[in-house]
Write an enzyme that holds these catalytic residues in place. Structure first.
Site, PDB file in Angstrom:
ATOM      1  CD  GLU A 250      -2.350   1.816   2.335  1.00 13.12           C
ATOM      2  OE1 GLU A 250      -2.354   3.068   2.326  1.00 13.12           O
ATOM      3  OE2 GLU A 250      -2.616   1.139   3.339  1.00 13.12           O
ATOM      4  CB  CYS A 284      -2.181   6.446   2.877  1.00 13.10           C
ATOM      5  SG  CYS A 284      -3.355   5.362   3.712  1.00 13.10           S
TER       6      CYS A 284
END
Length: 520
Positions: A250, A284
C-alpha cells in the site's frame, strides 16, 4: 523481545557497535527515546526464533489464538492513555487526533478478525466442474505463511501495524515487524506488552533500524506487507519477486474529492476540511485535491477558508484537546509540504489561508490554495501535509478527467445530492475505492477490501474482508477419490479401447449440440 523502552540488548542483543537511533518529538525537538540500529544478522536471528515458534502457534487452532489476541485487545484498552502519550511524544500529534486514529482502529481490526477469521479460513468444497470429475472430492484449505514481515511508515505507527498484524496472527503466522525509525516507540511498547505483560507465545516481535534493517526483513520472511512510499515499495516488490515470495504494497495517494453542484455544501465543506487536514494531512487517504463544479465553487471556497482559519495548531497536553492540527512528523516531510506550496504560488496559485511553517517546532499552517492546476506539484505529487488545493471545473466530466489524471489511485470522494448521478461519477473514477458523501471512511469499512491502483499499490489488498486474512495464507487444494477404483482410463497401459472411450466421453460431455455429441 525488543522494546524501544529497554534499549540495546533486547531483540537480539547489542547492535554490533552501531550508535542508537534517537527519537525526537517534532513539536519541540526533545529526545523522547532511543532504539537500536539493528544489523541484518540480528534480524535473521530474530526471524529464526519466530519461525521456530510458529508451528506451535498454528497448532493452537483458532480458539487458542483467539484467546491470546483477545487478551492483547484488552491490554491495548487498559494501556490506551500510555500508548497515546508515546504516540504524541514521537509524532507531535494533537491529542484529539489520537482518539480515533490509534487504539480505536486497532481494537476494531482485532475484533473483526477474531469474529470472522475462522470463517474466512474454513476449508471449502468446490463442486467438480464436469460430470467426468464426479468421482473426485475437492477441498481447499488455507495454510499460513510461516513468517510474515510487516513494515509500516511513521504517520500512525500503532494503528498502521494493527491494520495488518491481527489478521496474520489469527491466520497462524508468526510476524516480524518494523516500525519507522522516526516513530517506533508506541509499537515497540505494544510488542513488549504482548511478550512481557501477557506472556503470549513468542510469535510477534519487532526490530528497529534504518534501510538495512528493513531490507533484511524482506530477505528473511515468507510474505511481506509493506505500507509506505512508492520508491521503497518498488524496491521491496522487486526483491520479493526475486525471492518468489508474495507481497502486498500500500503506497502513496493523491486522493481527489469531487463536489457536484447539487451537493450538501455544509457536509462537503466539513468533509473536505477534516478529510484533508486530519492528522496534519499525514494520512494515505487524505483528501489531497478538490474539484468543484463552477456554480458552487465560490461559496464552497469561502466556507472552507472560514472553517480552516478557525483551526488551532500545536501539540496539546494529554486530555486537553486544545489543538486541531499537530506537528509534521519528519523534517524532510515538512520541506516537501513547503516546496509544494512554494511551487504552486510560483505558478499562479493563491494562498487563502496559511501557507507557511509555524514555529517553534515542525508545524505547518493549515493551508487553502486556489487558482491551482495540474502543472503544480500540489495537484500531481503526494503532499502528505495540511494543504487543501481547490480547483474550479466546468462540470462532472472535467472533474472525472482530472481526478483520473494521476499516477495514484488509492481512494476518492464524490459529493452530490442526486444519488444516481453521484454513483455514476463514482464508477468513472479510477481508484481503489470511492466514498460518496463522505471522506476517508473507506478505511473503516472492514468487510470490503482496501487497496490501491497504479502507484498506490500492488498485490493483495491491504486489509478488509476474507482477502484481508487469506493473503497471509496459501490455498492448498486436496483432491480425494470418492470410490475405490482399481485404475483410471488414462493410466498405462495405453489401449485403443480406453483412448476411444475417453474421446467419445469428451465429445458427449463437452459438446453443446446433439450433432457433435454423436459425432455426426
Amino acid at each position: 523481545m525488543s522494546s524501544a523502552l529497554r534499549g540495546p540488548g533486547a531483540a537480539g542483543g547489542a547492535s554490533a557497535g552501531r550508535a542508537p537511533i534517537e527519537v525526537r518529538c517534532p513539536a519541540d525537538g526533545r529526545i523522547v527515546g532511543t532504539v537500536p540500529d539493528m544489523s541484518a544478522g540480528q534480524v535473521r536471528a530474530i526471524a529464526a526464533g519466530l519461525r521456530d515458534a510458529q508451528p506451535e502457534w498454528e497448532a493452537l487452532g483458532f480458539a487458542g489464538r483467539r484467546r491470546w489476541l483477545a487478551a492483547f485487545r484488552d491490554w491495548l484498552l487498559d494501556n490506551e492513555k500510555r500508548l497515546h502519550e508515546l504516540v504524541r511524544d514521537e509524532t507531535g500529534k494533537a491529542w484529539g487526533d489520537l482518539a480515533m486514529g490509534e487504539v480505536t482502529p486497532s481494537v476494531d481490526v482485532l475484533n473483526y478478525y477474531l469474529k470472522n477469521g475462522e470463517r474466512f479460513l474454513a476449508p471449502w468444497h468446490p463442486r467438480p466442474h464436469s460430470p467426468a470429475m464426479l468421482t473426485k472430492r475437492l477441498t481447499v484449505t488455507y495454510d499460513p505463511h510461516r513468517l510474515v514481515g510487516v513494515i509500516t511508515p511513521w504517520n500512525a505507527q500503532l494503528a498502521m501495524q494493527m491494520l495488518d498484524v491481527p489478521a496474520a496472527l489469527m491466520a497462524g503466522c508468526a510476524v516480524l515487524t518494523k516500525a519507522s525509525e522516526e516513530t517506533p516507540l508506541a509499537w515497540n511498547e505494544a510488542v513488549r506488552g504482548w511478550s512481557e505483560d501477557l506472556g503470549a507465545p513468542p510469535v510477534l516481535d519487532v526490530v528497529t533500524g534504518r534501510g538495512e534493517t528493513g531490507a533484511a526483513i524482506v530477505d528473511a520472511v515468507d510474505m511481506i506487507q509493506f505500507t509506505g512510499s512508492v520508491e521503497t515499495g518498488r524496491r521491496i516488490g522487486v526483491r520479493a519477486a526475486e525471492r518468489l515470495i508474495p507481497y502486498s504494497l500500500e503506497l502513496g495517494g493523491k486522493d481527489p474529492m469531487v463536489v457536484l453542484a447539487d451537493a450538501d455544501l455544509d457536509r462537503a465543506v466539513s468533509a473536505a476540511v477534516w478529510g484533508g487536514l486530519y492528522n496534519a494531512g499525514q494520512i494515505c487517504v487524505s483528501v489531497e485535491r478538490v474539484y468543484v463544479e463552477a456554480p458552487v465553487y465560490d461559496e464552497f471556497v469561502a466556507r472552507v477558508a472560514e472553517k480552516v482559519r478557525s483551526l488551532r495548531v500545536g501539540m496539546d497536553a494529554p486530555d486537553e484537546y486544545g489543538t486541531d492540527i499537530g506537528a509534521i512528523a519528519t523534517a524532510n516531510q515538512l520541506d516537501i509540504i513547503e516546496s509544494h506550496v512554494r511551487d504552486a504560488v510560483s505558478k499562479g496559485a493563491k494562498v487563502l489561508v496559511g501557507g507557511g511553517r509555524k514555529e517553534p517546532g515542525q508545524f505547518f499552517e493549515p493551508t487553502v490554495l486556489v487558482d491551482v492546476d495540474h502543472t503544480m506539484d500540489c495537484m500531481r505529487a503526494e503532499t502528505f501535509g495540511p494543504t487543501l488545493p481547490i480547483m474550479k471545473v466546468a462540470d462532472a466530466d472535467e472533474a472525472v478527467r482530472l481526478a483520473n489524471d494521476s499516477d495514484f489511485g488509492l481512494a476518492a470522494s464524490v459529493f452530490g445530492g442526486d444519488r444516481v448521478r453521484a454513483r455514476h461519477v463514482a464508477r468513472l473514477i479510477d481508484s481503489g475505492s470511492v466514498n460518496i458523501n463522505n471522506a476517508m471512511t473507506n478505511v473503516f469499512q472492514l468487510p470490503v477490501p482496501m487497496g490501491g491502483r497504479r502507484g498506490s499499490g500492488l498485490g493483495s489488498p491491504r486489509l478488509g474482508g476474507a482477502e484481508g486474512i487469506r493473503k497471509y495464507t496459501h490455498p492448498k487444494p486436496v483432491i480425494e477419490e470418492r470410490f475405490r477404483l482399481k485404475s483410471e482410463l488414462y493410466w498405462y497401459p495405453t489401449t485403443a479401447k480406453n483412448s476411444k472411450l475417453m474421446s467419445r466421453a469428451t465429445r458427449f460431455l463437452g459438446a453443446k449440440d446433439w450433432k457433435r455429441r454423436l459425432g455426426r
